[in-house]
Motif scaffolding. Structure first.
Motif, mmCIF file in Angstrom:
data_model
loop_
_atom_site.group_PDB
_atom_site.id
_atom_site.type_symbol
_atom_site.label_atom_id
_atom_site.label_comp_id
_atom_site.label_asym_id
_atom_site.label_seq_id
_atom_site.Cartn_x
_atom_site.Cartn_y
_atom_site.Cartn_z
ATOM 1 N N GLU A 10 -25.369 2.843 27.031
ATOM 2 C CA GLU A 10 -25.530 2.849 25.576
ATOM 3 C C GLU A 10 -26.005 1.503 25.021
ATOM 4 O O GLU A 10 -26.166 1.354 23.818
ATOM 5 N N SER A 12 -28.581 -1.748 24.426
ATOM 6 C CA SER A 12 -30.003 -2.056 24.297
ATOM 7 C C SER A 12 -30.400 -3.019 25.421
ATOM 8 O O SER A 12 -29.538 -3.673 26.021
ATOM 9 N N PRO A 13 -31.692 -3.137 25.717
ATOM 10 C CA PRO A 13 -32.122 -4.094 26.740
ATOM 11 C C PRO A 13 -31.682 -5.529 26.437
ATOM 12 O O PRO A 13 -31.325 -6.280 27.336
ATOM 13 N N GLU A 14 -31.683 -5.890 25.160
ATOM 14 C CA GLU A 14 -31.255 -7.239 24.769
ATOM 15 C C GLU A 14 -29.773 -7.440 25.051
ATOM 16 O O GLU A 14 -29.354 -8.497 25.524
#
Length: 71
Positions: A10, A12-14
């Motif tokens: 769940e 984000s890539p960041e």
């Protein structure tokens, strides 16, 4: 919810990148990170009661390592 409580699926890539950096810069993995950066030797006790002395060139979160040893 903090990064540690949220499932990785769940995130984000960041957020995943931030968590990865946090894992390598704090806690037990930070010792290996510092060893790579400063090119110092580490003493490793293996499961089969063998001991290794070498420089860590690379490692991952599972503690797989590339070591350089001098004979």
């Amino acid at each position: 919810m903090s990064l540690h409580n949220k499932p990785k699926s769940e995130m984000s890539p960041e957020a995943l990148q931030k968590l990865k950096e946090e894992e390598f810069n704090a806690g037990p993995l930070s010792v290996l990170t510092q060893s790579v950066k400063s090119n110092t030797q580490v003493h490793i006790n293996c499961r089969n009661n063998k001991k290794l002395l070498g420089r860590v060139k690379a490692f991952d979160r599972h503690c797989n390592m590339v070591l350089e040893r001098r004979m």
